[in-house]
Design an enzyme around this catalytic site. Structure first.
Site, PDB file in Angstrom:
ATOM      1  N   ARG A  11       0.711  -0.910   0.382  1.00 13.51           N
ATOM      2  CA  ARG A  11      -0.218   0.303   0.236  1.00 13.51           C
ATOM      3  C   ARG A  11       1.092   1.396   0.192  1.00 13.51           C
ATOM      4  O   ARG A  11       0.733   2.403  -1.017  1.00 13.51           O
ATOM      5  CB  ARG A  11      -0.833  -0.168   1.571  1.00 13.51           C
ATOM      6  N   CYS A 241       4.986   9.097  -0.534  1.00 13.85           N
ATOM      7  CA  CYS A 241       4.197   9.684  -0.278  1.00 13.85           C
ATOM      8  C   CYS A 241       3.053  10.229  -1.478  1.00 13.85           C
ATOM      9  O   CYS A 241       4.149  11.356  -1.476  1.00 13.85           O
ATOM     10  CB  CYS A 241       3.779   9.961   0.363  1.00 13.85           C
TER      11      CYS A 241
HETATM   12  P1  HMG Z   1     -12.490  14.302  -2.890  1.00 15.60           P
HETATM   13  O1  HMG Z   1     -12.169  14.210  -4.289  1.00 15.60           O
HETATM   14  O2  HMG Z   1     -12.919  15.788  -2.344  1.00 15.60           O
HETATM   15  O3  HMG Z   1     -13.896  13.045  -3.059  1.00 15.60           O
HETATM   16  O4  HMG Z   1     -11.589  13.482  -2.918  1.00 15.60           O
HETATM   17  P2  HMG Z   1     -15.497  13.634  -3.541  1.00 15.60           P
HETATM   18  O5  HMG Z   1     -15.876  13.709  -2.208  1.00 15.60           O
HETATM   19  O6  HMG Z   1     -15.377  14.761  -3.580  1.00 15.60           O
HETATM   20  O7  HMG Z   1     -15.811  13.237  -5.017  1.00 15.60           O
HETATM   21  C1  HMG Z   1     -15.301  12.997  -5.385  1.00 15.60           C
HETATM   22  C2  HMG Z   1     -15.276  11.655  -6.473  1.00 15.60           C
HETATM   23  O8  HMG Z   1     -14.421  11.013  -6.414  1.00 15.60           O
HETATM   24  C3  HMG Z   1     -16.475  11.134  -6.276  1.00 15.60           C
HETATM   25  O9  HMG Z   1     -17.056  10.569  -7.951  1.00 15.60           O
HETATM   26  C4  HMG Z   1     -16.816  10.411  -5.879  1.00 15.60           C
HETATM   27  O10 HMG Z   1     -17.730   9.199  -5.823  1.00 15.60           O
HETATM   28  C5  HMG Z   1     -15.170  10.107  -5.799  1.00 15.60           C
HETATM   29  P3  HMG Z   1     -17.497  10.748  -9.247  1.00 15.60           P
HETATM   30  O11 HMG Z   1     -19.213  11.670  -8.751  1.00 15.60           O
HETATM   31  O12 HMG Z   1     -16.828  12.335  -9.499  1.00 15.60           O
HETATM   32  O13 HMG Z   1     -17.712   9.953  -9.855  1.00 15.60           O
HETATM   33  N1  HMG Z   1     -14.665   9.107  -4.310  1.00 15.60           N
HETATM   34  C6  HMG Z   1     -14.221   7.433  -4.198  1.00 15.60           C
HETATM   35  N2  HMG Z   1     -14.156   7.368  -4.924  1.00 15.60           N
HETATM   36  C7  HMG Z   1     -13.304   5.683  -4.537  1.00 15.60           C
HETATM   37  N3  HMG Z   1     -13.013   5.214  -3.568  1.00 15.60           N
HETATM   38  C8  HMG Z   1     -13.307   6.484  -2.326  1.00 15.60           C
HETATM   39  C9  HMG Z   1     -13.691   7.463  -3.221  1.00 15.60           C
HETATM   40  N4  HMG Z   1     -14.193   8.892  -2.615  1.00 15.60           N
HETATM   41  C10 HMG Z   1     -14.941   9.553  -3.263  1.00 15.60           C
HETATM   42  N5  HMG Z   1     -12.726   6.760  -0.996  1.00 15.60           N
HETATM   43  C11 HMG Z   1     -10.805  11.667  -1.046  1.00 15.60           C
HETATM   44  C12 HMG Z   1     -11.333  12.765  -1.143  1.00 15.60           C
HETATM   45  C13 HMG Z   1     -10.765  11.818   0.530  1.00 15.60           C
HETATM   46  C14 HMG Z   1     -11.198  11.113  -1.607  1.00 15.60           C
HETATM   47  C15 HMG Z   1      -9.396  12.102  -1.842  1.00 15.60           C
HETATM   48  O14 HMG Z   1      -8.789  12.672  -1.252  1.00 15.60           O
HETATM   49  C16 HMG Z   1      -8.278  10.775  -1.416  1.00 15.60           C
HETATM   50  O15 HMG Z   1      -8.985   9.702  -1.635  1.00 15.60           O
HETATM   51  N6  HMG Z   1      -7.586  10.535  -0.623  1.00 15.60           N
HETATM   52  C17 HMG Z   1      -6.231   9.633  -0.527  1.00 15.60           C
HETATM   53  C18 HMG Z   1      -5.138   9.798  -1.040  1.00 15.60           C
HETATM   54  C19 HMG Z   1      -3.919   9.435  -0.229  1.00 15.60           C
HETATM   55  O16 HMG Z   1      -4.534   7.914  -0.695  1.00 15.60           O
HETATM   56  N7  HMG Z   1      -2.959   9.208   0.320  1.00 15.60           N
HETATM   57  C20 HMG Z   1      -1.840   8.692   1.004  1.00 15.60           C
HETATM   58  C21 HMG Z   1      -2.680   8.022   1.694  1.00 15.60           C
HETATM   59  S1  HMG Z   1      -2.359   8.182   3.443  1.00 15.60           S
HETATM   60  C22 HMG Z   1      -0.460   8.441   3.624  1.00 15.60           C
HETATM   61  O17 HMG Z   1       0.205   7.905   2.704  1.00 15.60           O
HETATM   62  C23 HMG Z   1      -0.298   8.366   4.718  1.00 15.60           C
HETATM   63  C24 HMG Z   1       0.168   7.218   6.128  1.00 15.60           C
HETATM   64  O18 HMG Z   1       1.116   6.177   5.481  1.00 15.60           O
HETATM   65  C25 HMG Z   1       1.088   7.696   6.875  1.00 15.60           C
HETATM   66  C26 HMG Z   1       2.403   8.647   7.157  1.00 15.60           C
HETATM   67  O19 HMG Z   1       3.636   7.887   6.271  1.00 15.60           O
HETATM   68  O20 HMG Z   1       2.073   9.584   7.308  1.00 15.60           O
HETATM   69  C27 HMG Z   1      -0.904   6.896   6.017  1.00 15.60           C
HETATM   70 MG    MG Z   2       2.919   6.053   5.078  1.00 21.04          MG
END
Ligand code: HMG
Ligand code: MG
Length: 299
Positions: A11, A241
């Site tokens: 992931r 990230c």
């Molecule tokens: P958004 O664009 O603001 O979402 O994203 P929205 O609610 O406005 O929806 C827009 C569109 O996205 C819609 O589709 C939704 O259905 C779809 P449309 O109507 O346009 O066809 N949508 C989704 N589709 C699939 N799965 C979903 C989903 N949600 C909405 N869950 C959102 C907001 C939070 C979804 C987006 O910003 C996002 O996915 N962010 C995640 C980013 C990410 O994964 N970052 C990396 C992980 S965190 C990390 O790595 C840190 C960690 O390792 C710890 C560390 O190292 O510190 C954990």
């Molecule tokens: Mg991380």
């Protein structure tokens, strides 16, 4: 003494790699990791495929893993990252039993990573946690940028502790503290760890170090000296990230395992099989990974 390692390469690693891994390749990687004795892992994420294209198809992946891979092993904990109710519904529909919610210690990173404020992220997490409770799904937590933020710089301990306490109140079974951009140093780690331990039971604290500045092993040792027994790491040191420019991968699992085994600390992981997995990955990706162990002859 035994340490629990959660393998986050499939992931946290793959989410930021240029190489595109098919579902079949992700499945093979996970199978190789399980062969190495991995029990706790993050196979994928139910995040927006527009934001993080590499995690698309995690629902399909989970269904395939459940059918033909996880069943070969005992006591596997497969945790999927979930940012909102849409992701949680996909997790439920896919038969997932363990999810991770995630928040940021800083406003700027919350906006870049999840397109919302910290307050809004708590509203989303409340919904996710309620859905998880109704469906008997376990919840792990992540808190990012606890030692530094790519947009806001230094992060105060009091800010981190405030958000951490709120996250812990969700009833998460573990809370992982992310050095998202690998800026921590051992002195800082000791100071924050002691304050976290005053707030949260030690067995629920996890440290998650990225190795951007080569300090991750030193930081793990500092946490270990404070009594922490849970760490996240990534096979080969894959990844980074997508919303933290310049962040490299997590510390390489095999390098952590090697240090711990050399110190007489058990992990339950097979070092040779981990190194084999990294070398196989390097071959298929056509690039060397940050892992140190994969570059030497194991005796
Ligand atoms: P958004 O664009 O603001 O979402 O994203 P929205 O609610 O406005 O929806 C827009 C569109 O996205 C819609 O589709 C939704 O259905 C779809 P449309 O109507 O346009 O066809 N949508 C989704 N589709 C699939 N799965 C979903 C989903 N949600 C909405 N869950 C959102 C907001 C939070 C979804 C987006 O910003 C996002 O996915 N962010 C995640 C980013 C990410 O994964 N970052 C990396 C992980 S965190 C990390 O790595 C840190 C960690 O390792 C710890 C560390 O190292 O510190 C954990
Ligand atoms: Mg991380």
């Amino acid at each position: 003494m035994k340490v629990k390692i959660t393998e986050v390469g499939p992931r946290d690693g793959l989410q930021n790699e240029k190489s595109v891994f098919s579902i079949a390749q992700r499945k093979t990687l996970i199978n190789d990791l399980l062969k190495a004795g991995v029990k706790h892992l993050e196979p994928g994420a139910f995040v927006s495929p527009v934001w993080v294209p590499r995690m698309a198809g995690s629902d399909k992946l989970h269904k395939q893993l459940s059918k033909s891979v996880f069943s070969k092993y005992k006591n596997i904990r497969a945790t999927y990252l979930v940012p909102n109710a849409i992701g949680m519904q996909t997790a439920i529909d896919s038969g997932v039993k363990d999810v991770a919610i995630f928040a940021s210690s800083t406003e700027a990173f919350a906006q870049r990573n999840t397109n919302c404020s910290i307050k809004e992220s708590f509203e989303r997490m409340t919904e996710v946690v309620n859905m998880a409770k109704q469906n008997k799904i376990k919840v792990r937590g992540y808190l990012s940028t606890v030692f530094g933020c790519p947009y806001e710089g230094k992060v105060s301990e009091s800010k981190v502790l405030k958000v951490a306490e709120k996250m812990f109140d969700f009833g998460v079974y573990e809370l992982s503290f992310g050095d998202t951009i690998g800026v921590a140093n051992p002195k800082q780690v000791r100071s924050l760890t002691k304050k976290i331990q005053a707030l949260i039971p030690n067995e629920k604290i996890v440290m998650h170090f990225h190795d951007t500045r080569g300090m991750a092993l030193a930081n793990i040792l500092a946490s270990l000296d404070c009594g922490v027994k849970n760490f996240d790491s990534s096979i080969g040191g894959l990844g980074g990230c997508p919303y933290a420019e310049g962040a490299t991968g997590n510390v390489a699992t095999e390098d952590v395992v090697n240090m711990l085994h050399q110190m007489g600390v058990k992990t339950g992981l097979d070092l040779e099989q981990l190194v084999k997995t990294t070398r196989k990955l390097e071959k298929s990706m056509g690039r060397a990974l940050p892992s140190k162990l994969s570059k030497i002859k194991l005796s």
